[in-house]
Design a protein around this motif. Sequence first.
Motif, PDB file in Angstrom:
ATOM      1  N   ALA A  46     -47.588 -17.911  -0.250  1.00 27.69           N
ATOM      2  CA  ALA A  46     -48.426 -18.979  -0.113  1.00 27.69           C
ATOM      3  C   ALA A  46     -50.080 -18.621  -0.339  1.00 27.69           C
ATOM      4  O   ALA A  46     -50.575 -19.442  -0.868  1.00 27.69           O
ATOM      5  CB  ALA A  46     -48.249 -19.375   1.519  1.00 27.69           C
ATOM      6  N   ARG A  47     -50.226 -17.456   0.060  1.00 18.82           N
ATOM      7  CA  ARG A  47     -51.706 -16.789  -0.095  1.00 18.82           C
ATOM      8  C   ARG A  47     -52.087 -16.965  -1.814  1.00 18.82           C
ATOM      9  O   ARG A  47     -53.071 -17.084  -2.299  1.00 18.82           O
ATOM     10  CB  ARG A  47     -51.530 -15.360   0.356  1.00 18.82           C
ATOM     11  CG  ARG A  47     -52.039 -15.469   1.859  1.00 18.82           C
ATOM     12  CD  ARG A  47     -52.040 -14.150   2.452  1.00 18.82           C
ATOM     13  NE  ARG A  47     -53.062 -12.929   1.833  1.00 18.82           N
ATOM     14  CZ  ARG A  47     -52.623 -11.787   1.916  1.00 18.82           C
ATOM     15  NH1 ARG A  47     -51.907 -11.321   2.841  1.00 18.82           N
ATOM     16  NH2 ARG A  47     -53.767 -10.961   1.369  1.00 18.82           N
ATOM     17  N   LEU A  48     -50.916 -16.465  -2.473  1.00 23.88           N
ATOM     18  CA  LEU A  48     -51.142 -16.396  -3.856  1.00 23.88           C
ATOM     19  C   LEU A  48     -51.364 -17.932  -4.418  1.00 23.88           C
ATOM     20  O   LEU A  48     -52.197 -17.960  -5.453  1.00 23.88           O
ATOM     21  CB  LEU A  48     -49.883 -15.795  -4.671  1.00 23.88           C
ATOM     22  CG  LEU A  48     -49.875 -15.968  -6.264  1.00 23.88           C
ATOM     23  CD1 LEU A  48     -51.095 -14.624  -6.660  1.00 23.88           C
ATOM     24  CD2 LEU A  48     -48.611 -15.315  -6.737  1.00 23.88           C
ATOM     25  N   ALA A  90     -46.635 -17.442 -14.606  1.00 28.38           N
ATOM     26  CA  ALA A  90     -46.430 -16.459 -13.330  1.00 28.38           C
ATOM     27  C   ALA A  90     -46.326 -17.036 -12.149  1.00 28.38           C
ATOM     28  O   ALA A  90     -45.133 -16.866 -11.455  1.00 28.38           O
ATOM     29  CB  ALA A  90     -47.327 -15.378 -13.752  1.00 28.38           C
ATOM     30  N   LEU A  91     -47.289 -17.933 -11.591  1.00 26.68           N
ATOM     31  CA  LEU A  91     -47.060 -18.490 -10.319  1.00 26.68           C
ATOM     32  C   LEU A  91     -45.869 -19.390 -10.165  1.00 26.68           C
ATOM     33  O   LEU A  91     -45.461 -19.261  -9.167  1.00 26.68           O
ATOM     34  CB  LEU A  91     -48.334 -19.246 -10.129  1.00 26.68           C
ATOM     35  CG  LEU A  91     -48.651 -20.077  -8.790  1.00 26.68           C
ATOM     36  CD1 LEU A  91     -48.460 -19.160  -7.657  1.00 26.68           C
ATOM     37  CD2 LEU A  91     -49.845 -20.862  -8.755  1.00 26.68           C
ATOM     38  N   ALA A  92     -45.610 -20.176 -11.275  1.00 25.18           N
ATOM     39  CA  ALA A  92     -44.467 -20.988 -11.169  1.00 25.18           C
ATOM     40  C   ALA A  92     -43.253 -20.361 -10.846  1.00 25.18           C
ATOM     41  O   ALA A  92     -42.352 -20.712 -10.077  1.00 25.18           O
ATOM     42  CB  ALA A  92     -44.349 -21.712 -12.363  1.00 25.18           C
ATOM     43  N   ALA A  98     -38.208 -12.421   4.915  1.00 29.23           N
ATOM     44  CA  ALA A  98     -38.390 -13.733   4.424  1.00 29.23           C
ATOM     45  C   ALA A  98     -39.768 -14.562   4.702  1.00 29.23           C
ATOM     46  O   ALA A  98     -40.457 -14.991   3.509  1.00 29.23           O
ATOM     47  CB  ALA A  98     -37.218 -14.658   4.056  1.00 29.23           C
ATOM     48  N   ASP A  99     -39.859 -14.486   5.905  1.00 27.69           N
ATOM     49  CA  ASP A  99     -41.031 -14.995   6.338  1.00 27.69           C
ATOM     50  C   ASP A  99     -42.388 -14.433   5.851  1.00 27.69           C
ATOM     51  O   ASP A  99     -43.409 -15.000   5.360  1.00 27.69           O
ATOM     52  CB  ASP A  99     -40.992 -15.223   7.845  1.00 27.69           C
ATOM     53  CG  ASP A  99     -40.102 -16.184   8.277  1.00 27.69           C
ATOM     54  OD1 ASP A  99     -39.665 -17.000   7.498  1.00 27.69           O
ATOM     55  OD2 ASP A  99     -39.547 -16.185   9.605  1.00 27.69           O
ATOM     56  N   TRP A 125     -42.383 -11.469 -10.389  1.00 27.20           N
ATOM     57  CA  TRP A 125     -43.398 -12.035 -11.315  1.00 27.20           C
ATOM     58  C   TRP A 125     -44.756 -12.039 -10.398  1.00 27.20           C
ATOM     59  O   TRP A 125     -45.826 -12.449 -11.277  1.00 27.20           O
ATOM     60  CB  TRP A 125     -43.051 -13.727 -11.747  1.00 27.20           C
ATOM     61  CG  TRP A 125     -41.880 -13.479 -12.789  1.00 27.20           C
ATOM     62  CD1 TRP A 125     -40.502 -13.701 -12.773  1.00 27.20           C
ATOM     63  CD2 TRP A 125     -42.256 -13.285 -14.526  1.00 27.20           C
ATOM     64  NE1 TRP A 125     -39.908 -13.580 -13.782  1.00 27.20           N
ATOM     65  CE2 TRP A 125     -40.883 -13.503 -14.590  1.00 27.20           C
ATOM     66  CE3 TRP A 125     -43.306 -13.148 -15.125  1.00 27.20           C
ATOM     67  CZ2 TRP A 125     -40.998 -13.285 -16.168  1.00 27.20           C
ATOM     68  CZ3 TRP A 125     -43.083 -13.328 -16.322  1.00 27.20           C
ATOM     69  CH2 TRP A 125     -41.840 -13.148 -16.894  1.00 27.20           C
ATOM     70  N   LEU A 126     -44.663 -11.637  -9.242  1.00 28.85           N
ATOM     71  CA  LEU A 126     -45.903 -11.365  -8.599  1.00 28.85           C
ATOM     72  C   LEU A 126     -46.682 -10.190  -9.088  1.00 28.85           C
ATOM     73  O   LEU A 126     -47.864 -10.053  -9.347  1.00 28.85           O
ATOM     74  CB  LEU A 126     -45.583 -11.498  -7.181  1.00 28.85           C
ATOM     75  CG  LEU A 126     -47.072 -11.671  -6.167  1.00 28.85           C
ATOM     76  CD1 LEU A 126     -46.657 -12.101  -4.748  1.00 28.85           C
ATOM     77  CD2 LEU A 126     -47.703 -10.151  -6.068  1.00 28.85           C
ATOM     78  N   ALA A 127     -46.015  -8.943  -9.183  1.00 25.77           N
ATOM     79  CA  ALA A 127     -46.684  -7.756  -9.261  1.00 25.77           C
ATOM     80  C   ALA A 127     -45.629  -6.868 -10.206  1.00 25.77           C
ATOM     81  O   ALA A 127     -46.197  -5.592 -10.322  1.00 25.77           O
ATOM     82  CB  ALA A 127     -47.139  -7.220  -8.215  1.00 25.77           C
ATOM     83  N   ARG A 128     -44.527  -7.212 -10.665  1.00 24.61           N
ATOM     84  CA  ARG A 128     -43.800  -6.113 -11.465  1.00 24.61           C
ATOM     85  C   ARG A 128     -44.556  -5.913 -12.907  1.00 24.61           C
ATOM     86  O   ARG A 128     -45.170  -6.805 -13.659  1.00 24.61           O
ATOM     87  CB  ARG A 128     -42.533  -6.932 -11.738  1.00 24.61           C
ATOM     88  CG  ARG A 128     -41.521  -5.874 -12.619  1.00 24.61           C
ATOM     89  CD  ARG A 128     -40.217  -6.583 -12.806  1.00 24.61           C
ATOM     90  NE  ARG A 128     -39.413  -7.137 -11.736  1.00 24.61           N
ATOM     91  CZ  ARG A 128     -38.527  -7.930 -11.589  1.00 24.61           C
ATOM     92  NH1 ARG A 128     -38.163  -8.489 -12.999  1.00 24.61           N
ATOM     93  NH2 ARG A 128     -37.962  -8.388 -10.676  1.00 24.61           N
TER      94      ARG A 128
END
Length: 204
Positions: free
Chosen positions: A122-124, A155-157, A114-115, A166-169
Motif C-alpha cells: 500500500a505504501r508503494l 511493475a506496480l501492477a 501477509a498484513d 516485482w517490488l525489489a527482485r
Amino acid sequence: MTIEIRVLQALRLKGRAKADMIASAAGLSEAEATPVLAAAQAAGHAEEAKDRFKLTPDGRAHLRGMIARERSGVDQDALSAAYHEFDTHNSAFKQLVTDWQLKDGGTPNDHTDADYDAKIVARLGELHTGFAPLVDRIVGLAPRLAHYPPRFADALAKVSAGDHGWLARPLIDSYHTVWFELHEDLIGLLGLSRAEEAAAGRAE
C-alpha cells in the motif's frame, strides 16, 4: 540516436544480458532492439557470447559521448530542480525497500506476515501516486526517458496483483530495478557520478 542510447544504456546497466532483457530495459520490443545490437556489434561497441551481450570499452566511450551531447540539449537547471525532488522520493523508497526486506529494524522479513507485506505494498502505491507526476515532468525535459512511466506502472501492477517479487527482485524489471535505472539516467544527464551520489547518501 534515442533508440541507440536506450539500448546501449540498458546494456551498460545490465552488464551482460540477453536481447529480450535489454529490449525490456530500453522500453523496446526485441524486434526493435535486435538490429541496434547487431549494429553495435558491427561497430565494435558491443560483443556477444552465449546469447548474452555486453558493452566493449569503445562502446562505453561511445555511450558517454552520446549522453554528453544529449545533456547539452537538456535544461540543466530544470532537471537539477527535478532531481532534488527525486531525492525526497528516493529517501522514502529506500526506506520502503528496507522495511520490505527487514522487520523491526533488523529481522529478515520471511514474508509470512501477509498484513505486514500488504501495508508495504500500500505504501508503494501511495509513493507511486506522488512520484509519477515528477517522472512525467522529467520525461518532458528529457524525452528519451519516456519508457520509464510504463515500466514503473507495469511493475506496480504486478506487485498489486500479488506477485511481490516485482517490488525489489533483481534481474527482472522490478520497481526497484526500474528506479535504479532511472536514477542512473538522471545522474548521467546531470553530469554527476554514482560515486558522488553514494557519498552524498543518494545511491540505492
